[in-house]
Design a protein around this motif. Structure first.
Motif, short mmCIF file in Angstrom:
data_model
loop_
_atom_site.label_atom_id
_atom_site.label_comp_id
_atom_site.label_asym_id
_atom_site.label_seq_id
_atom_site.Cartn_x
_atom_site.Cartn_y
_atom_site.Cartn_z
N ALA A 147 -27.12 35.79 66.71
CA ALA A 147 -26.48 35.56 65.41
C ALA A 147 -27.10 36.52 64.39
N GLY A 148 -26.54 37.70 64.30
CA GLY A 148 -27.06 38.72 63.38
C GLY A 148 -26.31 38.73 62.07
N CYS A 149 -26.17 39.90 61.47
CA CYS A 149 -25.46 40.01 60.18
C CYS A 149 -25.07 41.48 59.99
N SER A 150 -23.78 41.72 59.77
CA SER A 150 -23.31 43.11 59.63
C SER A 150 -23.96 43.77 58.42
N LEU A 151 -24.20 43.00 57.38
CA LEU A 151 -24.81 43.55 56.17
C LEU A 151 -26.27 43.96 56.45
N ALA A 152 -27.01 43.08 57.11
CA ALA A 152 -28.40 43.42 57.45
C ALA A 152 -28.43 44.65 58.36
N PRO B 149 -19.80 37.28 45.31
CA PRO B 149 -19.98 38.66 44.82
C PRO B 149 -20.17 39.71 45.92
N GLU B 150 -20.18 39.31 47.19
CA GLU B 150 -20.19 40.31 48.27
C GLU B 150 -18.80 40.93 48.46
N CYS B 151 -17.78 40.39 47.76
CA CYS B 151 -16.41 40.95 47.86
C CYS B 151 -16.33 42.25 47.07
N ASP C 218 -13.89 34.21 59.03
CA ASP C 218 -14.92 33.41 59.70
C ASP C 218 -15.99 34.42 60.10
N CYS C 219 -17.24 34.19 59.71
CA CYS C 219 -18.29 35.15 60.09
C CYS C 219 -18.58 35.00 61.58
N PRO C 220 -18.35 36.07 62.37
CA PRO C 220 -18.55 35.96 63.82
C PRO C 220 -20.01 35.69 64.19
N HIS C 221 -20.92 36.07 63.32
CA HIS C 221 -22.36 35.85 63.58
C HIS C 221 -22.72 34.39 63.32
N MET C 222 -22.31 33.90 62.15
CA MET C 222 -22.60 32.50 61.80
C MET C 222 -21.99 31.55 62.84
N LYS C 223 -20.78 31.92 63.30
CA LYS C 223 -20.05 31.01 64.17
C LYS C 223 -20.52 31.10 65.63
N GLY D 5 -28.19 29.15 61.07
CA GLY D 5 -27.75 30.24 60.20
C GLY D 5 -27.84 31.51 61.01
N VAL D 6 -28.10 32.63 60.34
CA VAL D 6 -28.22 33.89 61.09
C VAL D 6 -29.68 34.36 61.12
N HIS D 7 -29.91 35.42 61.89
CA HIS D 7 -31.28 35.84 62.20
C HIS D 7 -32.14 36.09 60.96
N ILE E 165 -31.54 39.37 50.18
CA ILE E 165 -32.23 38.70 51.29
C ILE E 165 -31.54 38.96 52.65
N ASN E 166 -30.25 39.36 52.60
CA ASN E 166 -29.51 39.67 53.84
C ASN E 166 -29.95 41.02 54.38
N CYS E 167 -31.18 41.11 54.84
CA CYS E 167 -31.70 42.36 55.41
C CYS E 167 -32.82 41.99 56.38
N ALA F 245 -22.48 46.84 53.43
CA ALA F 245 -21.50 45.81 53.06
C ALA F 245 -21.40 44.74 54.14
N CYS F 246 -20.83 43.60 53.75
CA CYS F 246 -20.60 42.50 54.69
C CYS F 246 -19.17 42.60 55.23
N MET F 247 -19.04 42.58 56.55
CA MET F 247 -17.71 42.73 57.17
C MET F 247 -16.76 41.59 56.80
N VAL F 248 -17.30 40.41 56.54
CA VAL F 248 -16.45 39.25 56.24
C VAL F 248 -15.88 39.37 54.81
N HIS F 249 -16.73 39.75 53.86
CA HIS F 249 -16.29 39.78 52.47
C HIS F 249 -15.49 41.04 52.12
N GLU F 250 -15.47 42.01 53.05
CA GLU F 250 -14.67 43.21 52.77
C GLU F 250 -13.28 43.11 53.38
N TYR G 252 -24.04 27.04 54.55
CA TYR G 252 -22.67 26.53 54.35
C TYR G 252 -21.64 27.15 55.29
N TYR G 253 -21.96 28.30 55.88
CA TYR G 253 -20.98 28.96 56.75
C TYR G 253 -21.03 28.44 58.18
N GLN G 254 -21.89 27.47 58.46
CA GLN G 254 -21.95 26.90 59.80
C GLN G 254 -20.76 25.98 60.05
#
Ligand code: 13P
Ligand code: SF4
Length: 338
Positions: free
Chosen positions: A109-114, A224-226, A289-294, A85-87, A138-140, A196-201, A50-52
């Motif tokens: 396209a990575g993920c700050s949380l992973a 719930p990542e907030c 906006d998630c910089p990885h997803m985008k 999506g991301v990696h 799963i975000n790992c 933590a996720c950079m977008v939700h923080e 959904y974040y695409q």
């Protein structure tokens, strides 16, 4: 007909990275119809989060949250899975489908949380808690999955924790915010990894309160990542699919959406008469906006389908080790009809 100009930088970037030959720089291509054509020719399926960006969501065969995407990846009969999506999401699809080609439009396209859970450090953390079972979001990376007993997503985490005996000690990784939320929901005292996720923080409590004052009838819906102070202001907390379903079925007509902005596209599509307001981030940038997803774009999606690159390649030993906890998640989810 939607004609999109194939962007020179996107092509040159890919030529340099992957050595694509004979690319017509500056060619005009109807990306939407070309993508549809390639899908049929190659028996390819596009799975999108959904974040695409909206264009990508519109050409996808399936749009979903992390659980839905993993379930679709497990059951697809396509020869090629194109993961918008991301990696870690594309990697999960590859773990479940070693014989299929899995493509990701942009390998960066990575993920700050992973990234907040490096496997070597996590292994030491796990060894310091020898009698604990490891539940990982799963975000790992596959490296963390291989060190875990069960994988979960934001839509099944509560059920997975509750399916374990009360006395079972648990490490929850890598998201401390989701972990804290789950401790509150389940009453289980879990040991949390500090990720933590950079977008939700990035959401601002102060700005959210001001926005609520300006829209007194709006429901605040949050992922719930907030962090807890944001979640304490929410009327509903859920995974992206959960938020989408709530916004559709709720009698409210206005919503303040506290997650990545990509989800607004499906919210608006499923309830065109309702109003969706993205929650404001701390500063004035588009940090929600998630910089990885985008990093993925329709152009990159087209090029990756045309040239079947970049592809997710995995070490077989790591794939087998990381598949076990994903299978456990899928089995528990099927048991509870999730
Ligand atoms: P879900 O779509 O599973 O809720 O996950 C949100 C997310 O941050 C994915 O990166
Ligand atoms: Fe990772 Fe957060 Fe982006 Fe999701 S939104 S991919 S958790 S950085």
């Amino acid at each position: 007909m939607n004609i999109k100009y194939v962007n020179k930088e996107a092509i040159i970037d890919n030529v340099e990275k992957f050595g694509f030959a004979n690319i017509e720089v500056g060619a005009e291509v109807d990306l939407f119809s070309e993508i549809e054509k390639i899908k049929k020719e190659k028996n390819a399926i596009i799975l999108a989060h959904y974040y695409q960006e909206p264009d990508i969501q519109d050409v996808a065969d399936y749009i979903g949250d992390s659980l839905g995407l993993a379930q679709q990846a497990e059951k697809t009969e396509a020869d090629i899975i194109v993961f918008a999506g991301v990696h870690f999401m594309a990697e999960t699809a590859k773990i479940l489908n070693p014989a299929k080609k899995v493509l990701l439009p942009d390998l960066n396209a990575g993920c700050s949380l992973a990234d907040s859970a490096p496997p070597v450090a996590f292994k030491a953390f796990k060894e310091a808690h020898p009698d604990h079972l490891v539940i990982s979001y799963i975000n790992c990376s596959a490296g963390i999955k291989a060190l875990s007993d069960i994988i979960c997503t934001s839509s099944n985490a509560e059920k997975i924790i509750e399916s374990l005996p009360k006395q079972q000690k648990i490490i929850f990784a890598p998201d401390k915010n989701l972990g804290a939320y789950l401790i509150k929901k389940t009453g289980r005292n879990m040991v949390l990894w500090n990720g933590a996720c950079m977008v939700h923080e990035i959401f601002s409590v102060e700005k959210l309160i001001k926005l609520k004052v300006r829209h007194p009838n709006a429901k605040v819906i949050a992922h719930p990542e907030c962090e807890e102070p944001i979640l304490s202001l929410a009327d509903f907390i859920g995974s992206t699919t959960g938020l989408l379903k709530f916004s559709k079925s709720s009698e409210a007509s206005e919503f303040i959406v506290v997650t990545e902005t990509g989800i607004l596209h499906q919210m608006q599509k499923s309830a065109p008469n309702k109003t969706f307001i993205p929650a404001p981030p701390e500063n004035n940038c588009a940090c929600n906006d998630c910089p990885h997803m985008k990093l993925n774009t329709l152009e990159k999606l087209y090029l990756c389908m045309k040239y079947e690159l970049p592809e997710i390649i995995m070490d077989e030993e790591l794939r087998i080790l990381s598949k076990k906890p994903i299978n456990r998640m899928l089995e528990i989810s099927a048991h509870y009809n999730l």
